[in-house]
Design a protein around this motif. Structure first.
Motif, PDB file in Angstrom:
ATOM      1  N   ILE A   1      34.367  42.457  27.978  1.00 16.32           N
ATOM      2  CA  ILE A   1      35.415  41.440  27.938  1.00 16.32           C
ATOM      3  C   ILE A   1      36.780  42.092  27.721  1.00 16.32           C
ATOM      4  O   ILE A   1      37.780  41.681  28.325  1.00 16.32           O
ATOM      5  CB  ILE A   1      35.129  40.405  26.832  1.00 16.32           C
ATOM      6  CG1 ILE A   1      33.744  39.761  27.042  1.00 16.32           C
ATOM      7  CG2 ILE A   1      36.227  39.352  26.789  1.00 16.32           C
ATOM      8  CD1 ILE A   1      33.602  39.016  28.350  1.00 16.32           C
TER       9      ILE A   1
ATOM     10  N   GLN B   1      31.309  41.278  32.668  1.00 14.46           N
ATOM     11  CA  GLN B   1      32.142  40.865  33.794  1.00 14.46           C
ATOM     12  C   GLN B   1      31.566  39.624  34.463  1.00 14.46           C
ATOM     13  O   GLN B   1      32.318  38.719  34.855  1.00 14.46           O
ATOM     14  CB  GLN B   1      32.260  42.009  34.794  1.00 14.46           C
ATOM     15  CG  GLN B   1      33.094  43.178  34.291  1.00 14.46           C
ATOM     16  CD  GLN B   1      33.122  44.341  35.259  1.00 14.46           C
ATOM     17  OE1 GLN B   1      32.770  44.192  36.424  1.00 14.46           O
ATOM     18  NE2 GLN B   1      33.525  45.509  34.784  1.00 14.46           N
TER      19      GLN B   1
ATOM     20  N   SER C   1      32.512  36.655  32.601  1.00 16.30           N
ATOM     21  CA  SER C   1      33.943  36.319  32.664  1.00 16.30           C
ATOM     22  C   SER C   1      34.317  35.569  33.929  1.00 16.30           C
ATOM     23  O   SER C   1      35.428  35.039  34.031  1.00 16.30           O
ATOM     24  CB  SER C   1      34.782  37.599  32.574  1.00 16.30           C
ATOM     25  OG  SER C   1      34.702  38.355  33.778  1.00 16.30           O
TER      26      SER C   1
END
Length: 571
Positions: free
Chosen positions: A92, A156, A159
């Motif tokens: 993150i 990722q 996200s």
């Protein structure tokens, strides 16, 4: 001659020659497929040209889904929880820091900070498909840097949903949902609960029915139907479909059928992953490269430098050490496949124009192509400058399967218990599900699978194991398995036999440790196994006597299968 044959032969020839050439020069098969895609795509003159790239891409994307599913099968929930620190700090953290840096860089070249932030968020995504395939080819998935890379990629993926929601906001579009964040959170929770129910209850129930009826086709169809449903549910909930597939695989990582599930998926995964890289190459527009070469190289250099440095710094902060940081940074400094999706969202929302999106597409594709070179460069830097001064405490690989047990009847489970007492890592296989269930009830590392299947042999990692113990009652099947395992020259093979004739046959064919089925003989084979694993004669004798005494005291049928002696093992 049918009209499709000549184009098919031409396409396959181009793909084959490209793969051979780039593998030969050390760049790997991934680059070979992408370059072949460029040659076959609609944007380059050639003997044939594919036109419906979107259809090919949508099919190929399922290969990435299957890839993440198989990765999930290798990752137990507890292991993912143990990665929470790295996911937060490195994964993150990298997405946020890269986005902020590109927001600043964007203002230097005349863009607004919002557009720069969107570009950074897109470029922060690395390629799970390229990197994990590369690590799999090099057998580095379970290395310290491989695990660190994996935790970054998972972060990722997590996200993507917030970034998808953020891009329209930064483009100053009105959000159509007043409670979009709460709505997204509730949908995500509902999705996870649904996947949990499917993975823990519904799918295992269906698979057991197929196994008891010896229905291999039904087994495969149940699995693929479940994966398709999971992908559909993930898309409906606004989540990453690959993240949903990964969660499904992770929840099945403790399943009795883990290895068979992976074997069913493996052939399609490999074909579709190859198609994915072909589709990436087909989408590249060489004319844009020529017209905007300087601009492309500038942003590509910025991506590689910024992401590499950010990954290295965060890995060091996370306590992973400089060698792992460098290997992680150089492996993940490309831009990944999800950036294509984010580029589309940025274009439709007005954050980027179509020309900028086309340039971004080229940058993403080139960064994927040079990934093997970047990865190799990182490894060389660590080896040349750091290996003599900095050592990685976790660099020595831990062998997961020192012993492979084939057959989970009374004798096979006895050997498994012996391995547990001795602290020897092992994995046990049987194709009689009742025996697998009994092994599981005793707390053994038991799995459903056919060791004669080459895929199951690979999953068992026989090339790395020290020994195998065969406990199969069927004489012809025993001989077939034993002879098959002799191809692994380093492997010590132990076998229980029912007749003197079988024992002599096995010993004549190189099976040194073969003996009768009786408990005393089995314990003697176990003693030989312990000695070969480095235990002293005295310690081996003490442990064998202890297990023998425990068995006498229990004097029950705890080791027996409900259908002892009916081990068919082969589907």
């Amino acid at each position: 001659m049918d009209t499709y044959l000549l184009p098919a032969i031409t396409a396959l020839s181009i793909i084959t020659l490209s793969i051979i050439f780039f593998s030969r020069i050390g760049m790997g098969t991934i680059v070979g497929f992408i370059v072949a895609g460029i040659l076959l795509g609609p944007n380059t003159p050639g003997p044939i040209a594919a036109t419906n790239i979107e259809a090919i891409q949508s099919i190929a994307d399922f290969g990435v889904v299957l890839f993440l599913f198989t990765l999930g099968l290798e990752m137990k929930p507890k292991q993912l929880w143990n990665m929470k620190k790295s996911i937060a700090i490195q994964g993150i953290g990298q997405v946020l820091i890269t986005s902020v840096i590109f927001s600043f860089l964007g203002t230097l070249v005349g863009l607004t900070w919002e557009v720069g932030f969107v570009i950074g968020a897109i470029f922060s995504q690395s390629s799970t498909a390229v990197v994990m395939t590369l690590l799999e080819e090099k057998r580095q998935l379970n290395s310290p840097h491989g695990k660190n890379i994996f935790s970054n990629l998972m972060a990722q993926d997590m996200s993507i949903v917030p970034i998808m929601a953020l891009i329209p906001m930064l483009a100053h579009q009105q959000n159509t949902h007043d409670h979009s964040l709460l709505y997204s959170a509730l949908m995500a929770i509902g999705l996870l609960v649904t996947i949990f129910i499917i993975a823990r209850y519904i799918l295992p129930f269906c698979l057991k029915i197929c196994v008891f009826n010896d229905n291999k086709e039904g087994f495969s169809l149940c699995l693929y139907m479940t994966i398709f449903i999971t992908v559909w549910l993930s898309t409906t909930a606004g989540m990453s479909e690959t993240l949903g597939a990964f969660v499904l695989g992770m929840l099945l990582s403790t399943s009795d059928f883990k290895f068979m599930l992976e074997e069913v998926v493996s052939p399609f995964k490999k074909v579709l992953m190859s198609l994915f890289f072909l589709a990436v190459g087909m989408s590249i527009q060489p004319n844009i490269i020529v017209d905007d070469l300087g601009y492309i190289l500038l942003w590509l250099s910025a991506v590689l430098i910024v992401k590499t440095l950010v990954f290295i710094v965060l890995a060091v902060i996370d306590g992973k050490g400089l060698p792992i940081g460098i290997k992680t940074g150089f492996a993940l400094n490309q831009v990944g496949e999800f950036a294509f999706v984010l580029l589309g969202i940025a274009t439709t929302s007005g954050a980027l124009d179509t020309h900028s999106a086309a340039v971004g597409f080229i940058i993403i594709s080139i960064s994927m192509i040079i990934t093997p070179l970047m990865n190799s460069l990182g490894n060389k830097l660590v080896k040349r400058y750091l290996s003599s001064t900095i050592t990685d405490a976790n660099s020595t690989p831990i062998l997961d399967n020192e012993l492979i047990i084939i057959g989970l009847d009374e004798v096979g489970r006895l050997i498994a218990l012996l391995a547990e007492h001795a602290g020897i890592s092992y994995t046990a296989f049987d194709n009689d599900y009742e025996c697998v269930k009994r092994g599981k009830s005793l707390g053994l590392n038991a799995h459903y699978g056919d060791i004669l299947n080459r895929g199951i042999q690979d999953k068992a990692r026989l090339t790395e194991a020290k020994a195998a113990f065969i406990s199969v009652t069927n004489s012809s099947l025993l001989k077939e398995i034993a002879l098959k395992l002799t191809q692994y020259e380093h492997l010590d093979i132990y076998a229980r036999t029912n007749t003197r004739e079988d024992e002599l046959f096995l010993k004549q064919n190189g099976i040194k440790y073969a003996g009768s089925v009786y408990i005393e003989s089995t314990l003697q084979r176990g003693k030989e196994l312990l000695v070969n694993f480095g235990f002293s004669e005295q310690d081996s004798t003490t442990l064998i006597n202890k297990i023998h005494e425990d068995m006498k005291q229990k004097n029950d049928d705890s080791l027996k299968c409900p259908k002892e002696g009916t081990n068919k093992f082969q589907m």
